[in-house]
Design a protein around this motif. Structure first.
Motif, PDB file in Angstrom:
ATOM      1  N   VAL A   1       0.843  -1.191   0.000  1.00  0.00           N
ATOM      2  CA  VAL A   1       0.000   0.000   0.000  1.00  0.00           C
ATOM      3  C   VAL A   1       0.881   1.245   0.000  1.00  0.00           C
ATOM      4  O   VAL A   1       2.025   1.216   0.461  1.00  0.00           O
ATOM      5  CB  VAL A   1      -0.955   0.040   1.212  1.00  0.00           C
ATOM      6  N   ALA A   2       0.338   2.341  -0.530  1.00  0.00           N
ATOM      7  CA  ALA A   2       1.057   3.609  -0.587  1.00  0.00           C
ATOM      8  C   ALA A   2       0.113   4.733  -0.202  1.00  0.00           C
ATOM      9  O   ALA A   2      -1.075   4.701  -0.532  1.00  0.00           O
ATOM     10  CB  ALA A   2       1.619   3.844  -1.984  1.00  0.00           C
ATOM     11  N   LEU A   3       0.649   5.739   0.467  1.00  0.00           N
ATOM     12  CA  LEU A   3      -0.169   6.872   0.900  1.00  0.00           C
ATOM     13  C   LEU A   3      -0.445   7.868  -0.219  1.00  0.00           C
ATOM     14  O   LEU A   3      -1.588   8.242  -0.462  1.00  0.00           O
ATOM     15  CB  LEU A   3       0.540   7.606   2.046  1.00  0.00           C
ATOM     16  N   PHE A   4       0.621   8.321  -0.884  1.00  0.00           N
ATOM     17  CA  PHE A   4       0.496   9.413  -1.841  1.00  0.00           C
ATOM     18  C   PHE A   4       1.127   9.075  -3.178  1.00  0.00           C
ATOM     19  O   PHE A   4       2.079   8.300  -3.261  1.00  0.00           O
ATOM     20  CB  PHE A   4       1.153  10.691  -1.288  1.00  0.00           C
ATOM     21  N   ASN A   5       0.592   9.672  -4.228  1.00  0.00           N
ATOM     22  CA  ASN A   5       1.239   9.628  -5.527  1.00  0.00           C
ATOM     23  C   ASN A   5       2.474  10.519  -5.479  1.00  0.00           C
ATOM     24  O   ASN A   5       2.479  11.569  -4.826  1.00  0.00           O
ATOM     25  CB  ASN A   5       0.281  10.115  -6.617  1.00  0.00           C
ATOM     26  N   TYR A   6       3.510  10.103  -6.179  1.00  0.00           N
ATOM     27  CA  TYR A   6       4.787  10.808  -6.109  1.00  0.00           C
ATOM     28  C   TYR A   6       4.775  11.998  -7.063  1.00  0.00           C
ATOM     29  O   TYR A   6       5.218  11.922  -8.208  1.00  0.00           O
ATOM     30  CB  TYR A   6       5.924   9.856  -6.454  1.00  0.00           C
ATOM     31  N   ASN A   7       4.258  13.127  -6.582  1.00  0.00           N
ATOM     32  CA  ASN A   7       4.243  14.357  -7.372  1.00  0.00           C
ATOM     33  C   ASN A   7       5.322  15.303  -6.845  1.00  0.00           C
ATOM     34  O   ASN A   7       6.145  14.928  -5.996  1.00  0.00           O
ATOM     35  CB  ASN A   7       2.860  14.998  -7.367  1.00  0.00           C
ATOM     36  N   GLU A   8       5.324  16.528  -7.317  1.00  0.00           N
ATOM     37  CA  GLU A   8       6.375  17.472  -6.944  1.00  0.00           C
ATOM     38  C   GLU A   8       6.339  17.796  -5.451  1.00  0.00           C
ATOM     39  O   GLU A   8       7.377  17.923  -4.800  1.00  0.00           O
ATOM     40  CB  GLU A   8       6.241  18.753  -7.770  1.00  0.00           C
ATOM     41  N   ALA A   9       5.142  17.923  -4.891  1.00  0.00           N
ATOM     42  CA  ALA A   9       5.026  18.215  -3.462  1.00  0.00           C
ATOM     43  C   ALA A   9       5.586  17.068  -2.622  1.00  0.00           C
ATOM     44  O   ALA A   9       6.294  17.289  -1.632  1.00  0.00           O
ATOM     45  CB  ALA A   9       3.573  18.483  -3.096  1.00  0.00           C
ATOM     46  N   ALA A  10       5.271  15.845  -3.023  1.00  0.00           N
ATOM     47  CA  ALA A  10       5.793  14.681  -2.306  1.00  0.00           C
ATOM     48  C   ALA A  10       7.305  14.595  -2.447  1.00  0.00           C
ATOM     49  O   ALA A  10       8.014  14.279  -1.480  1.00  0.00           O
ATOM     50  CB  ALA A  10       5.132  13.407  -2.820  1.00  0.00           C
ATOM     51  N   ARG A  11       7.810  14.866  -3.643  1.00  0.00           N
ATOM     52  CA  ARG A  11       9.258  14.832  -3.860  1.00  0.00           C
ATOM     53  C   ARG A  11       9.973  15.824  -2.958  1.00  0.00           C
ATOM     54  O   ARG A  11      10.984  15.495  -2.320  1.00  0.00           O
ATOM     55  CB  ARG A  11       9.583  15.134  -5.323  1.00  0.00           C
ATOM     56  N   ALA A  12       9.440  17.045  -2.892  1.00  0.00           N
ATOM     57  CA  ALA A  12      10.046  18.076  -2.043  1.00  0.00           C
ATOM     58  C   ALA A  12      10.038  17.651  -0.575  1.00  0.00           C
ATOM     59  O   ALA A  12      10.995  17.897   0.172  1.00  0.00           O
ATOM     60  CB  ALA A  12       9.309  19.394  -2.228  1.00  0.00           C
ATOM     61  N   SER A  13       8.963  17.016  -0.167  1.00  0.00           N
ATOM     62  CA  SER A  13       8.861  16.546   1.210  1.00  0.00           C
ATOM     63  C   SER A  13       9.892  15.466   1.507  1.00  0.00           C
ATOM     64  O   SER A  13      10.548  15.478   2.554  1.00  0.00           O
ATOM     65  CB  SER A  13       7.448  16.016   1.470  1.00  0.00           C
ATOM     66  N   MET A  14      10.058  14.518   0.582  1.00  0.00           N
ATOM     67  CA  MET A  14      11.038  13.452   0.781  1.00  0.00           C
ATOM     68  C   MET A  14      12.459  14.001   0.810  1.00  0.00           C
ATOM     69  O   MET A  14      13.303  13.559   1.589  1.00  0.00           O
ATOM     70  CB  MET A  14      10.901  12.396  -0.325  1.00  0.00           C
ATOM     71  N   VAL A  15      12.730  14.967  -0.046  1.00  0.00           N
ATOM     72  CA  VAL A  15      14.051  15.608  -0.055  1.00  0.00           C
ATOM     73  C   VAL A  15      14.308  16.297   1.282  1.00  0.00           C
ATOM     74  O   VAL A  15      15.414  16.211   1.844  1.00  0.00           O
ATOM     75  CB  VAL A  15      14.159  16.618  -1.218  1.00  0.00           C
ATOM     76  N   ALA A  16      13.295  16.961   1.806  1.00  0.00           N
ATOM     77  CA  ALA A  16      13.438  17.652   3.089  1.00  0.00           C
ATOM     78  C   ALA A  16      13.732  16.661   4.215  1.00  0.00           C
ATOM     79  O   ALA A  16      14.541  16.941   5.109  1.00  0.00           O
ATOM     80  CB  ALA A  16      12.176  18.452   3.401  1.00  0.00           C
ATOM     81  N   VAL A  17      13.091  15.515   4.185  1.00  0.00           N
ATOM     82  CA  VAL A  17      13.338  14.497   5.207  1.00  0.00           C
ATOM     83  C   VAL A  17      14.767  13.989   5.110  1.00  0.00           C
ATOM     84  O   VAL A  17      15.517  13.969   6.095  1.00  0.00           O
ATOM     85  CB  VAL A  17      12.344  13.314   5.070  1.00  0.00           C
ATOM     86  N   LYS A  18      15.172  13.574   3.911  1.00  0.00           N
ATOM     87  CA  LYS A  18      16.448  12.884   3.751  1.00  0.00           C
ATOM     88  C   LYS A  18      17.652  13.813   3.826  1.00  0.00           C
ATOM     89  O   LYS A  18      18.699  13.421   4.353  1.00  0.00           O
ATOM     90  CB  LYS A  18      16.461  12.129   2.421  1.00  0.00           C
ATOM     91  N   TYR A  19      17.518  15.009   3.288  1.00  0.00           N
ATOM     92  CA  TYR A  19      18.698  15.866   3.159  1.00  0.00           C
ATOM     93  C   TYR A  19      18.666  17.116   4.023  1.00  0.00           C
ATOM     94  O   TYR A  19      19.674  17.813   4.138  1.00  0.00           O
ATOM     95  CB  TYR A  19      18.885  16.259   1.689  1.00  0.00           C
TER      96      TYR A  19
END
Length: 219
Positions: free
Chosen positions: A53-71
């Motif tokens: 299962v997945a919560l969100f589709n990987y769009n620009e907002a999700a990408r920015a959020s993941m980048v903020a978490v990791k980096y």
């Protein structure tokens, strides 16, 4: 201004795209048509895991959020995602009857650079909510791989061959859980989940499901 105590910027929340039904019965990716059971990727490629299962589709907002978490070390975002995953998938996860949550591991060199593994941080938050043990020592990343971004699904899976392994101490008799849930941040082609699942099943795991924060289109 972000309210004190908020887990994610209110302006960002509407930009996230929740995965909606109908979704693929294997990977959880949105599918076109009410009667479609599997996405094109899962119809083309062998899947060793049972479901995901997945919560969100990987769009620009999700990408920015993941980048903020990791980096940028914005681990409070994971508090928001864990809360959302608990709300949405608690019943599904209960039905899986998992013995353990297993975060997808990162290579030790990457962990040293980043300071943490985002999948492990997420798994710990989910484990506390679902009362499921988090197993961080069983599955290890034993080979540093080339970046996956520019590779097609077949190249990705080949790139990940022998990248994961079950730790020798975890392979001791009686210590292999029968049903597990892999936890990661992003699913694209499924190559990482497939590689991890194969290693776990070779070690004796019977069922592998997964949960991810974001899911994108494969190539």
């Amino acid at each position: 201004m972000q309210p004190q105590g908020a887990l994610i910027c209110p302006a960002c929340l509407p930009k996230l795209s929740p995965v909606r039904q109908p979704a693929c019965r294997k990977c959880g990716k949105e599918v076109v048509g009410e009667h479609a059971e599997y996405c094109p990727d899962c119809m083309r490629h062998q899947r060793s895991f049972e479901s995901g299962v997945a919560l969100f589709n990987y769009n620009e907002a999700a990408r920015a959020s993941m980048v903020a978490v990791k980096y940028k070390n914005r681990r409070e975002y994971l508090d928001f995602y864990a809360e959302a995953a608990d709300y949405r998938f608690r019943r599904t996860v209960a039905g899986w009857q998992a013995d353990a949550l297993i975060p997808v591991p990162v290579h030790p060199s990457r962990r040293r650079t980043r300071g943490f593994n985002q999948a492990e941080e997420l798994a710990k938050r989910l484990g506390r909510r679902w009362k499921i043990p988090v197993e961080t020592e069983l599955l290890i990343r034993c080979r540093k791989t080339a970046p996956q971004r520019e590779l097609n699904p077949q190249e990705r899976l080949k790139n990940l061959q022998k990248a994961f392994a079950v730790h020798p101490s975890g392979a001791a008799r009686g210590s292999i859980p029968q049903r597990v849930i892999l936890v990661d941040d992003i699913y694209t082609t499924g190559s990482t989940m497939e590689a991890c699942t194969r290693v776990l099943k070779e070690a004796g795991v019977q069922e592998v499901h997964f949960i991810v924060l974001c899911i994108g289109e494969g190539r």
